[in-house]
Scaffold this motif. Structure first.
Motif, PDB file in Angstrom:
ATOM      1  N   ILE A 244      -4.406  13.264  -0.944  1.00  0.00           N
ATOM      2  CA  ILE A 244      -5.141  12.082  -0.476  1.00  0.00           C
ATOM      3  C   ILE A 244      -4.270  10.840  -0.553  1.00  0.00           C
ATOM      4  CG2 ILE A 244      -7.050  10.520  -1.031  1.00  0.00           C
ATOM      5  CD1 ILE A 244      -8.642  13.064  -1.840  1.00  0.00           C
ATOM      6  N   TYR A 245      -3.618  10.626  -1.691  1.00  0.00           N
ATOM      7  CA  TYR A 245      -2.782   9.429  -1.842  1.00  0.00           C
ATOM      8  C   TYR A 245      -1.556   9.478  -0.931  1.00  0.00           C
ATOM      9  CZ  TYR A 245      -5.613   8.065  -5.865  1.00  0.00           C
ATOM     10  OH  TYR A 245      -6.650   7.687  -6.670  1.00  0.00           O
ATOM     11  N   ALA A 246      -0.980  10.646  -0.747  1.00  0.00           N
ATOM     12  CA  ALA A 246       0.160  10.771   0.165  1.00  0.00           C
ATOM     13  C   ALA A 246      -0.273  10.477   1.601  1.00  0.00           C
ATOM     14  CB  ALA A 246       0.773  12.158   0.061  1.00  0.00           C
ATOM     15  N   ALA A 247      -1.446  10.962   1.987  1.00  0.00           N
ATOM     16  CA  ALA A 247      -1.956  10.697   3.337  1.00  0.00           C
ATOM     17  C   ALA A 247      -2.234   9.207   3.530  1.00  0.00           C
ATOM     18  CB  ALA A 247      -3.216  11.518   3.587  1.00  0.00           C
ATOM     19  N   LEU A 248      -2.786   8.563   2.512  1.00  0.00           N
ATOM     20  CA  LEU A 248      -3.029   7.120   2.600  1.00  0.00           C
ATOM     21  C   LEU A 248      -1.723   6.340   2.660  1.00  0.00           C
ATOM     22  CD1 LEU A 248      -6.055   6.755   0.165  1.00  0.00           C
ATOM     23  CD2 LEU A 248      -6.056   6.376   2.635  1.00  0.00           C
ATOM     24  N   ALA A 249      -0.711   6.798   1.932  1.00  0.00           N
ATOM     25  CA  ALA A 249       0.603   6.145   1.997  1.00  0.00           C
ATOM     26  C   ALA A 249       1.159   6.239   3.417  1.00  0.00           C
ATOM     27  CB  ALA A 249       1.564   6.782   0.997  1.00  0.00           C
ATOM     28  N   LEU A 250       0.998   7.385   4.047  1.00  0.00           N
ATOM     29  CA  LEU A 250       1.474   7.553   5.423  1.00  0.00           C
ATOM     30  C   LEU A 250       0.647   6.726   6.410  1.00  0.00           C
ATOM     31  CD1 LEU A 250       2.245  11.375   5.546  1.00  0.00           C
ATOM     32  CD2 LEU A 250       3.870   9.480   5.537  1.00  0.00           C
TER      33      LEU A 250
ATOM     34  N   LEU B  60     -14.353   2.568  -7.018  1.00  0.00           N
ATOM     35  CA  LEU B  60     -15.188   3.600  -7.624  1.00  0.00           C
ATOM     36  C   LEU B  60     -14.358   4.599  -8.427  1.00  0.00           C
ATOM     37  CD1 LEU B  60     -17.763   4.322  -4.773  1.00  0.00           C
ATOM     38  CD2 LEU B  60     -18.115   3.004  -6.867  1.00  0.00           C
ATOM     39  N   SER B  61     -13.149   4.891  -7.957  1.00  0.00           N
ATOM     40  CA  SER B  61     -12.308   5.859  -8.662  1.00  0.00           C
ATOM     41  C   SER B  61     -11.847   5.328 -10.018  1.00  0.00           C
ATOM     42  CB  SER B  61     -11.097   6.252  -7.811  1.00  0.00           C
ATOM     43  OG  SER B  61     -10.159   5.202  -7.740  1.00  0.00           O
ATOM     44  N   VAL B  62     -11.833   4.021 -10.175  1.00  0.00           N
ATOM     45  CA  VAL B  62     -11.464   3.429 -11.464  1.00  0.00           C
ATOM     46  C   VAL B  62     -12.533   3.739 -12.507  1.00  0.00           C
ATOM     47  CG1 VAL B  62     -11.159   1.241 -12.678  1.00  0.00           C
ATOM     48  CG2 VAL B  62     -10.026   1.604 -10.491  1.00  0.00           C
ATOM     49  N   PHE B  63     -13.781   3.796 -12.070  1.00  0.00           N
ATOM     50  CA  PHE B  63     -14.898   3.953 -12.995  1.00  0.00           C
ATOM     51  C   PHE B  63     -15.353   5.408 -13.165  1.00  0.00           C
ATOM     52  CE2 PHE B  63     -15.304  -0.405 -11.388  1.00  0.00           C
ATOM     53  CZ  PHE B  63     -15.115  -1.075 -12.583  1.00  0.00           C
ATOM     54  N   LYS B  64     -14.816   6.319 -12.352  1.00  0.00           N
ATOM     55  CA  LYS B  64     -15.264   7.715 -12.478  1.00  0.00           C
ATOM     56  C   LYS B  64     -14.696   8.343 -13.742  1.00  0.00           C
ATOM     57  CE  LYS B  64     -11.827  10.536 -10.237  1.00  0.00           C
ATOM     58  NZ  LYS B  64     -11.523  11.545  -9.315  1.00  0.00           N
ATOM     59  N   LYS B  65     -15.451   9.251 -14.297  1.00  0.00           N
ATOM     60  CA  LYS B  65     -15.006   9.944 -15.514  1.00  0.00           C
ATOM     61  C   LYS B  65     -14.404  11.270 -15.123  1.00  0.00           C
ATOM     62  CE  LYS B  65     -18.024   7.587 -18.455  1.00  0.00           C
ATOM     63  NZ  LYS B  65     -17.724   6.905 -19.592  1.00  0.00           N
ATOM     64  N   LYS B  66     -13.331  11.637 -15.802  1.00  0.00           N
ATOM     65  CA  LYS B  66     -12.679  12.922 -15.522  1.00  0.00           C
ATOM     66  C   LYS B  66     -13.167  13.943 -16.502  1.00  0.00           C
ATOM     67  CE  LYS B  66      -9.102  11.966 -12.598  1.00  0.00           C
ATOM     68  NZ  LYS B  66      -8.269  12.718 -11.798  1.00  0.00           N
TER      69      LYS B  66
ATOM     70  N   ALA C  24       0.837  -1.207   0.000  1.00  0.00           N
ATOM     71  CA  ALA C  24       0.000   0.000   0.000  1.00  0.00           C
ATOM     72  C   ALA C  24       0.870   1.255   0.000  1.00  0.00           C
ATOM     73  CB  ALA C  24      -0.932  -0.002   1.208  1.00  0.00           C
ATOM     74  N   LEU C  25       1.955   1.240   0.756  1.00  0.00           N
ATOM     75  CA  LEU C  25       2.876   2.387   0.763  1.00  0.00           C
ATOM     76  C   LEU C  25       3.415   2.629  -0.641  1.00  0.00           C
ATOM     77  CD1 LEU C  25       4.705   4.511   2.184  1.00  0.00           C
ATOM     78  CD2 LEU C  25       6.334   2.643   2.538  1.00  0.00           C
ATOM     79  N   LEU C  26       3.870   1.586  -1.298  1.00  0.00           N
ATOM     80  CA  LEU C  26       4.400   1.728  -2.654  1.00  0.00           C
ATOM     81  C   LEU C  26       3.313   2.152  -3.638  1.00  0.00           C
ATOM     82  CD1 LEU C  26       6.721  -1.420  -2.839  1.00  0.00           C
ATOM     83  CD2 LEU C  26       7.395   0.958  -2.465  1.00  0.00           C
ATOM     84  N   GLY C  27       2.150   1.507  -3.555  1.00  0.00           N
ATOM     85  CA  GLY C  27       1.059   1.810  -4.477  1.00  0.00           C
ATOM     86  C   GLY C  27       0.544   3.230  -4.318  1.00  0.00           C
ATOM     87  N   PHE C  28       0.279   3.643  -3.087  1.00  0.00           N
ATOM     88  CA  PHE C  28      -0.222   5.000  -2.869  1.00  0.00           C
ATOM     89  C   PHE C  28       0.858   6.040  -3.160  1.00  0.00           C
ATOM     90  CE2 PHE C  28      -3.480   3.029   0.077  1.00  0.00           C
ATOM     91  CZ  PHE C  28      -4.528   3.239  -0.797  1.00  0.00           C
ATOM     92  N   GLY C  29       2.118   5.692  -2.920  1.00  0.00           N
ATOM     93  CA  GLY C  29       3.205   6.605  -3.280  1.00  0.00           C
ATOM     94  C   GLY C  29       3.260   6.830  -4.781  1.00  0.00           C
ATOM     95  N   PHE C  30       3.115   5.750  -5.545  1.00  0.00           N
ATOM     96  CA  PHE C  30       3.099   5.866  -7.002  1.00  0.00           C
ATOM     97  C   PHE C  30       1.890   6.668  -7.474  1.00  0.00           C
ATOM     98  CE2 PHE C  30       1.770   4.290 -11.186  1.00  0.00           C
ATOM     99  CZ  PHE C  30       2.913   4.563 -11.924  1.00  0.00           C
ATOM    100  N   LEU C  31       0.713   6.396  -6.888  1.00  0.00           N
ATOM    101  CA  LEU C  31      -0.490   7.131  -7.272  1.00  0.00           C
ATOM    102  C   LEU C  31      -0.366   8.618  -6.927  1.00  0.00           C
ATOM    103  CD1 LEU C  31      -3.232   4.562  -6.217  1.00  0.00           C
ATOM    104  CD2 LEU C  31      -2.546   5.161  -8.550  1.00  0.00           C
ATOM    105  N   ALA C  32       0.271   8.928  -5.802  1.00  0.00           N
ATOM    106  CA  ALA C  32       0.493  10.333  -5.430  1.00  0.00           C
ATOM    107  C   ALA C  32       1.435  11.000  -6.429  1.00  0.00           C
ATOM    108  CB  ALA C  32       1.060  10.428  -4.015  1.00  0.00           C
TER     109      ALA C  32
ATOM    110  N   GLY D  73      -0.960  17.381 -11.987  1.00  0.00           N
ATOM    111  CA  GLY D  73      -1.320  18.672 -11.402  1.00  0.00           C
ATOM    112  C   GLY D  73      -2.567  18.616 -10.539  1.00  0.00           C
ATOM    113  N   ASP D  74      -2.961  17.427 -10.099  1.00  0.00           N
ATOM    114  CA  ASP D  74      -4.144  17.269  -9.261  1.00  0.00           C
ATOM    115  C   ASP D  74      -3.711  17.268  -7.794  1.00  0.00           C
ATOM    116  OD1 ASP D  74      -6.507  16.607  -8.031  1.00  0.00           O
ATOM    117  OD2 ASP D  74      -7.032  15.037  -9.450  1.00  0.00           O
ATOM    118  N   ALA D  75      -3.731  18.451  -7.178  1.00  0.00           N
ATOM    119  CA  ALA D  75      -3.240  18.607  -5.808  1.00  0.00           C
ATOM    120  C   ALA D  75      -4.093  17.828  -4.807  1.00  0.00           C
ATOM    121  CB  ALA D  75      -3.198  20.077  -5.431  1.00  0.00           C
ATOM    122  N   ARG D  76      -5.401  17.790  -5.028  1.00  0.00           N
ATOM    123  CA  ARG D  76      -6.300  17.108  -4.093  1.00  0.00           C
ATOM    124  C   ARG D  76      -5.983  15.615  -4.037  1.00  0.00           C
ATOM    125  NH1 ARG D  76     -11.632  14.690  -4.419  1.00  0.00           N
ATOM    126  NH2 ARG D  76     -11.384  14.866  -6.658  1.00  0.00           N
TER     127      ARG D  76
END
Length: 94
Positions: A54-60, A88-94, A32-40, A47-50
């Motif tokens: 979130i991903y950095a906080a989850l990594a921590l 759910l985030s996999v299926f959301k549209k940007k 999870a640390l590696l995965g969320f770090g990569f996602l962050a 350029g998505d600060a939000r």
């Protein structure tokens, strides 16, 4: 690649609801640390600060080095919430 990581992490979090040996939970925390770090990192590149925060906080939160003792029940709730949110985030549209 990001979708695969999100689905993989979600599966691992749902597996944490089962009665697994303690070593499995340690492995999940490290992955999870590696995965969320990569996602962050990827969210920061976009350029998505939000999402970066979130991903950095989850990594921590899930990092295995300085454990946060929340108890099994609360960790199970977090695993379900984070797992569902990742799916759910996999299926959301940007």
């Amino acid at each position: 690649m990001e979708k695969i990581i999100k689905i993989g992490l979600a599966i691992l979090f749902f597996l944490c609801l089962l009665d697994m040996p303690y070593g499995f939970f340690e492995l999940v925390r490290f992955i999870a640390l590696l995965g969320f770090g990569f996602l962050a990192f990827k969210a920061n590149e976009k350029g998505d600060a939000r999402e970066t925060i979130i991903y950095a906080a989850l990594a921590l939160l899930f990092q295995p080095f300085f454990k946060i003792a929340l108890g099994r029940g609360l960790w199970n709730i977090l695993d379900v919430i984070v797992g569902i949110t990742l799916v759910l985030s996999v299926f959301k549209k940007k």
